[in-house]
Design a protein around this motif. Structure first.
Motif, PDB file in Angstrom:
ATOM      1  N   VAL A  47       0.830  -1.205   0.000  1.00 59.10           N
ATOM      2  CA  VAL A  47       0.000   0.000   0.000  1.00 59.10           C
ATOM      3  C   VAL A  47       0.869   1.261   0.000  1.00 59.10           C
ATOM      4  O   VAL A  47       0.625   2.202  -0.762  1.00 59.10           O
ATOM      5  CB  VAL A  47      -0.953   0.010   1.208  1.00 59.10           C
ATOM      6  N   ILE A  48       1.891   1.257   0.838  1.00 62.18           N
ATOM      7  CA  ILE A  48       2.767   2.427   0.950  1.00 62.18           C
ATOM      8  C   ILE A  48       3.492   2.697  -0.366  1.00 62.18           C
ATOM      9  O   ILE A  48       3.862   3.835  -0.679  1.00 62.18           O
ATOM     10  CB  ILE A  48       3.775   2.224   2.102  1.00 62.18           C
ATOM     11  N   GLY A  49       3.676   1.648  -1.175  1.00 56.60           N
ATOM     12  CA  GLY A  49       4.409   1.802  -2.425  1.00 56.60           C
ATOM     13  C   GLY A  49       3.898   2.909  -3.316  1.00 56.60           C
ATOM     14  O   GLY A  49       4.668   3.529  -4.059  1.00 56.60           O
ATOM     15  N   THR A  50       2.600   3.181  -3.266  1.00 56.42           N
ATOM     16  CA  THR A  50       2.027   4.240  -4.098  1.00 56.42           C
ATOM     17  C   THR A  50       2.628   5.605  -3.762  1.00 56.42           C
ATOM     18  O   THR A  50       2.803   6.454  -4.639  1.00 56.42           O
ATOM     19  CB  THR A  50       0.503   4.285  -3.919  1.00 56.42           C
ATOM     20  N   ILE A  51       2.955   5.822  -2.497  1.00 51.61           N
ATOM     21  CA  ILE A  51       3.551   7.092  -2.091  1.00 51.61           C
ATOM     22  C   ILE A  51       4.936   7.236  -2.706  1.00 51.61           C
ATOM     23  O   ILE A  51       5.301   8.295  -3.239  1.00 51.61           O
ATOM     24  CB  ILE A  51       3.620   7.197  -0.556  1.00 51.61           C
ATOM     25  N   TYR A  52       5.710   6.155  -2.657  1.00 56.66           N
ATOM     26  CA  TYR A  52       7.035   6.184  -3.279  1.00 56.66           C
ATOM     27  C   TYR A  52       6.934   6.417  -4.785  1.00 56.66           C
ATOM     28  O   TYR A  52       7.772   7.101  -5.384  1.00 56.66           O
ATOM     29  CB  TYR A  52       7.774   4.874  -3.012  1.00 56.66           C
ATOM     30  N   THR A  53       5.917   5.834  -5.402  1.00 59.21           N
ATOM     31  CA  THR A  53       5.715   6.030  -6.834  1.00 59.21           C
ATOM     32  C   THR A  53       5.507   7.507  -7.149  1.00 59.21           C
ATOM     33  O   THR A  53       6.059   8.043  -8.122  1.00 59.21           O
ATOM     34  CB  THR A  53       4.509   5.215  -7.322  1.00 59.21           C
ATOM     35  N   ASN A  54       4.716   8.191  -6.333  1.00 55.73           N
ATOM     36  CA  ASN A  54       4.485   9.619  -6.544  1.00 55.73           C
ATOM     37  C   ASN A  54       5.751  10.439  -6.322  1.00 55.73           C
ATOM     38  O   ASN A  54       6.011  11.405  -7.046  1.00 55.73           O
ATOM     39  CB  ASN A  54       3.363  10.103  -5.630  1.00 55.73           C
ATOM     40  N   LEU A  55       6.538  10.061  -5.322  1.00 57.37           N
ATOM     41  CA  LEU A  55       7.802  10.758  -5.088  1.00 57.37           C
ATOM     42  C   LEU A  55       8.741  10.557  -6.269  1.00 57.37           C
ATOM     43  O   LEU A  55       9.413  11.502  -6.710  1.00 57.37           O
ATOM     44  CB  LEU A  55       8.459  10.237  -3.800  1.00 57.37           C
ATOM     45  N   ARG A  56       8.764   9.355  -6.818  1.00 51.20           N
ATOM     46  CA  ARG A  56       9.606   9.074  -7.968  1.00 51.20           C
ATOM     47  C   ARG A  56       9.190   9.903  -9.183  1.00 51.20           C
ATOM     48  O   ARG A  56      10.034  10.391  -9.943  1.00 51.20           O
ATOM     49  CB  ARG A  56       9.552   7.580  -8.304  1.00 51.20           C
ATOM     50  N   GLY A  57       7.894  10.096  -9.368  1.00 49.60           N
ATOM     51  CA  GLY A  57       7.426  10.907 -10.475  1.00 49.60           C
ATOM     52  C   GLY A  57       7.733  12.385 -10.306  1.00 49.60           C
ATOM     53  O   GLY A  57       7.933  13.115 -11.281  1.00 49.60           O
TER      54      GLY A  57
END
Length: 556
Positions: A47-57
């Motif tokens: 679930v937390i992975g989505t936050i990292y995805t946004n930071l990466r973008g």
């Protein structure tokens, strides 16, 4: 890189436009009841992975442009109108941006989207089973939210503190000291709950050491952010990382490879990095596209470029073809300023000098790279009668950037002379195996060398030296792994500022450093603006339009 960071969205469906300027009333949906899921660390990470995805973008374009193009380190001019893009890059360089600037507006929206996603995820986890796993996950999310608020604190100053989901509505701005205190309290509360392991299991993720690194950064900038000094607190945060024994300075011989496509958890200097992978669909690292000279695609195997069966030195760029040769051209608009390069990269023994491309360019066998064009194509202002005559020249990257076509538009012209101006950076070496413009290099946000140099700076600014380490010994710990020149025998704040310029080029710390050292209002490149209020950006127009409680920052 990679396979170390698997990002899933098993529960949340989150709108990309979630910001603190909007009232949020979305109810999260799940096929698994909240009191059953998540329970394991793997389930929490899904679930937390989505936050990292946004930071990466957010990082490789929006964050990079606002931090680097506003400094003396990088410039993105126009080339016969190419890359003018509504003067967006030019205004960042000249410090003439307004509240309608596109990248600044995107920075605000990006970061508040990350905050909104953190708030929503915390809400989703509220009824999950209690225990150490949940506590660690909640601390991880709050640390990511603290990073986001640190960005807002650094870029915009006074900003709304919106930490509740569902949101009670739009919020007024909190003053900068309040935001500082919030980030500090969130990080300190998270420290005892965060993971301490390093290596593949936590690579690219929040750990105790990442939180301490951010705390050190916060404390070092406390005079700017909150009008107070916290140098001893900065030193204590650095000491915790140093005492862990989990990190080390990369040796001189492998410094550059720390940024290459195969970088990752094997490098002991990275405390927190963003993993990039050409196969992902969110967040692209485009340094090769922006930084490589247009005629260097084959040498660096940019985006599938290949010499085929040709001997490299037999290739004449733009002329040789056939036999499997693919001449993929980078866009190549981005460069550094000669003043920055000439001030910091004079030591021929310093490995960090090798991240730059300047002067005549050669194939690996030592032969110069040749480029075919016409006399008019080489120089658009050529007035001879034989302008269409074939012309072959040795590729030379000129350190001096000249506005040959338009001073107002910061335009160099649209010919070979123009495109070959400006020293190029290849710290984030392009991936020779990638057939796309997206790269495989991971981008470090916090490195161990930064910890040592932050501690050195805090001591120089009045903090207490600890553990037998002085500002000089700490700086030499870094330098001894970067150059074979003799160690320094003394160090001043100006010396340290220059060393940070050498060490963290292209890593998004230059704007932050310039402001803290009082250099941001200086004249450099084509910038003459010395407005001190530009140390923070304006509140974007679209944010003001959706939140009637916001007020504009002074000067805008």
């Amino acid at each position: 890189m990679k396979k170390h960071l698997r990002l899933y969205t098993m529960i949340l469906t989150v709108a990309a436009s979630v910001t603190a300027c909007h009232k949020i009333s979305v109810t999260p949906n799940s096929m698994i009841t909240a009191d059953q899921f998540p329970q394991t660390d793997e389930q929490y990470q899904s679930v937390i992975g989505t936050i990292y995805t946004n930071l990466r973008g957010h990082y490789p374009l929006t964050f990079w442009f606002t931090q680097e193009l506003t400094s003396d380190e990088a410039i993105l001019p126009a080339y016969g109108g190419n890359w003018y893009d509504g003067s967006g890059y030019i205004d960042l360089h000249r410090h003439t941006w307004t509240k309608d600037h596109g990248w600044i507006g995107t920075a605000w929206s990006d970061v508040y989207s990350i905050i909104g996603l953190c708030n929503q995820t915390i809400y989703t986890f509220r009824t999950a089973p209690e225990g150490d796993t949940k506590n660690a996950a909640m601390a991880e999310i709050k640390t990511l939210r603290a990073w986001a608020y640190w960005e807002l604190l650094d870029m915009f100053g006074n900003v709304p503190l919106d930490t509740i989901y569902p949101s009670p509505g739009v919020q007024a701005k909190a003053d900068r000291a309040q935001v500082f205190n919030f980030v500090e309290s969130e990080l300190k509360a998270a420290l005892p709950l965060l993971k301490t392991a390093t290596g593949s299991a936590t690579y690219g993720k929040v750990t105790r050491w990442m939180a301490q690194g951010l705390l050190a950064k916060l404390y070092l900038n406390a005079p700017v952010y909150a009008g107070t000094t916290k140098y001893n607190e900065c030193i204590a945060a650095c000491d915790d990382i140093i005492a862990s024994g989990k990190f080390a300075i990369e040796a001189r011989g492998t410094y550059l490879t720390m940024f290459y496509p195969n970088n990752g958890p094997s490098f002991k200097e990275n405390i927190f990095a963003i993993p990039f992978d050409p196969t992902t669909s969110n967040g692209y690292l485009f340094h090769g596209r922006y930084d490589l000279n247009r005629n260097l695609g084959i040498k660096y195997r940019y985006s599938g470029a290949t010499p085929g069966s040709h001997t490299l030195s037999s290739i004449i760029m733009n002329q040789t073809s056939g036999s499997g040769l693919v001449n993929t051209k980078p866009s190549g608009p981005r460069a550094t300023l000669s003043g920055f390069y000439n001030a910091y990269f004079t030591d021929a023994n310093d490995i960090r000098k090798d991240q730059w491309l300047v002067g005549t360019q050669y194939w690996p066998d030592g032969n110069p790279i040749k480029v075919a064009t016409t006399k008019k194509g080489y120089d658009q202002f050529y007035t001879g009668s034989d302008g269409s005559t074939s012309y072959i020249y040795d590729l030379y990257i000129d350190s001096v950037i000249r506005l040959r076509q338009s001073v107002a538009s910061m335009d160099l012209g649209n010919d070979e002379i123009a495109w070959n101006m400006g020293i190029r950076n290849v710290k984030f070496f392009p991936d020779a195996n990638s057939a796309s413009r997206n790269q495989n290099n991971d981008a470090p946000l916090l490195r161990y060398s930064d910890v040592l140099l932050m501690k050195a700076e805090a001591i120089l600014r009045g903090g207490n030296a600890t553990n037998g380490q002085t500002a000089l010994s700490l700086v030499n710990m870094v330098r001894n792994n970067r150059t074979t020149s003799p160690a320094w025998t003394a160090v001043t704040l100006d010396d340290l500022y220059a060393e940070r310029g050498r060490e963290f080029t292209w890593e998004c710390w230059r704007r932050n450093d310039m402001i803290r050292f009082g250099k941001y209002e200086s004249t450099y490149g084509f910038k003459t603006n010395s407005d001190s209020y530009r140390r923070i950006f304006p509140i974007p127009t679209r944010a003001l339009a959706t939140n009637n409680k916001l007020t504009q920052n002074p000067g805008y």
